[in-house]
Design a protein around this motif. Structure first.
Motif, PDB file in Angstrom:
ATOM      1  N   UNK A  16      30.407 -28.536 -63.932  1.00 34.00           N
ATOM      2  CA  UNK A  16      30.666 -28.684 -65.368  1.00 34.00           C
ATOM      3  C   UNK A  16      30.375 -27.401 -66.141  1.00 34.00           C
ATOM      4  N   UNK A  17      29.199 -26.812 -65.912  1.00 30.32           N
ATOM      5  CA  UNK A  17      28.828 -25.594 -66.638  1.00 30.32           C
ATOM      6  C   UNK A  17      29.797 -24.459 -66.338  1.00 30.32           C
ATOM      7  N   UNK A  18      30.197 -24.302 -65.071  1.00 31.00           N
ATOM      8  CA  UNK A  18      31.155 -23.257 -64.692  1.00 31.00           C
ATOM      9  C   UNK A  18      32.488 -23.460 -65.405  1.00 31.00           C
ATOM     10  N   UNK A  19      32.932 -24.716 -65.472  1.00 33.91           N
ATOM     11  CA  UNK A  19      34.187 -25.039 -66.150  1.00 33.91           C
ATOM     12  C   UNK A  19      34.117 -24.626 -67.621  1.00 33.91           C
ATOM     13  N   UNK A  20      33.033 -24.999 -68.286  1.00 32.81           N
ATOM     14  CA  UNK A  20      32.908 -24.735 -69.719  1.00 32.81           C
ATOM     15  C   UNK A  20      32.791 -23.247 -70.022  1.00 32.81           C
ATOM     16  N   UNK A  21      32.040 -22.532 -69.200  1.00 30.64           N
ATOM     17  CA  UNK A  21      31.891 -21.090 -69.426  1.00 30.64           C
ATOM     18  C   UNK A  21      33.222 -20.368 -69.224  1.00 30.64           C
ATOM     19  N   UNK A  22      33.973 -20.789 -68.207  1.00 32.12           N
ATOM     20  CA  UNK A  22      35.279 -20.161 -67.964  1.00 32.12           C
ATOM     21  C   UNK A  22      36.244 -20.495 -69.087  1.00 32.12           C
TER      22      UNK A  22
END
Length: 299
Positions: free
Chosen positions: A260-266
């Motif tokens: 989730x965090x990787x998705x949002x940062x990207x």
């Protein structure tokens, strides 16, 4: 009604662990669950073994739910539903034996109804509802089952009757094993295990081994058709569109909380748009706002 192409990424594991008392069912189940989630806080143990699950609290901050008599199918179902509402990713039911052979379990209910064969017409649907709940749960489920020595009375060539030992047998209704993705039998107090049922092909007809976190990781890789979380993160880092991120998120259902965090940062790097397209993103948005406010105040 919708026709979809079969994808192994959609699989939720149904794992059985059986063995005699002291063979390490609870401990093995916890290590297996950690390998699946990599986060003990996302694991819950439905404990019918006199709070024995708490003995391993040094492993991590997993959750426990102490289930006391009566061990009716309905009480087990309520416990599973409570774990689902708490967004638990792996439920360990330790053990399912009590639902069949415990106080208030199916055999006890049958005896209280009179012990007649026709009484099973009332009990079987209740037991099946419990099995169906395990199979339909929206998370991975690990069940433990006690085993007992199985005997029979046979007659030899001379006409003498003798007791024959047939190994061990799970203390639950016959046939449950066939519902599972994998069923491991713990064979001694050294925690050695072998697969008695294996739809994955990873463990069947292999030498005995000790279950640990890597066993869970292997099963998760199988669930995701050989893909792992590092591959998911690599795809996210190379993605150039919001639509592509949405596709990656749905492609890895077993890793959604982890990526989730990787998705949002990207996504924030791609464009400044409404982040609500991904479930629970408002939590990350608030965290970002707080972080930005802290930075501004610091300046």
């Amino acid at each position: 009604m919708e026709l979809k192409q079969a994808k192994r990424e959609q699989v939720k594991l149904r794992i059985g662990l059986s063995g005699a008392s002291g063979f390490g069912k609870t401990f093995s189940a916890l290590l297996l669950a950690y390998g699946i989630t990599n986060d003990y806080s996302k694991v819950a143990v439905i404990d019918t073994e006199n709070k024995s699950a708490s003995l391993y609290s040094h492993l991590g901050s997993y959750n426990t739910l102490n289930l006391e008599p009566p061990y009716s199918p309905e009480n087990y179902i309520k416990a599973i539903e409570l774990c689902e509402k708490a967004k638990i990713e792996v439920i360990i039911i330790d053990s399912i034996t009590h639902e069949w052979n415990g106080k208030g379990g199916c055999l006890d209910i049958h005896e209280k109804l009179g012990g007649r064969f026709q009484n099973w017409a009332q009990i079987t649907p209740r037991h099946q509802a419990f099995i169906d709940k395990i199979l339909q749960a929206n998370c991975h489920v690990i069940t433990t089952t006690r085993r007992k020595v199985d005997y029979s009375m046979d007659t030899d060539n001379s006409g003498k009757t003798k007791v024959i030992k047939h190994g061990t047998k799970e203390i639950t209704r016959e046939g449950f094993e066939y519902e599972l993705t994998v069923n491991f039998e713990l064979i001694n107090d050294n925690h050695l295990a072998k697969a008695s049922k294996d739809r994955t092909g990873l463990f069947m007809n292999k030498p005995e081994f000790v279950i640990n976190a890597s066993t869970g990781k292997k099963l998760m890789a199988w669930c995701n058709n050989g893909k792992d979380i590092e591959q998911a993160r690599e795809e996210i880092s190379q993605c150039k569109t919001v639509e592509g991120l949405r596709h990656i998120y749905t492609k890895y259902p077993n890793y959604q909380s982890a990526i989730m965090t990787d998705i949002m940062e990207r996504k924030a790097l791609i464009e400044d748009v409404d982040l609500s397209i991904i479930p629970n993103s408002e939590i990350i948005i608030e965290h970002k706002k707080e972080a930005n406010a802290t930075t501004t105040n610091g300046e």
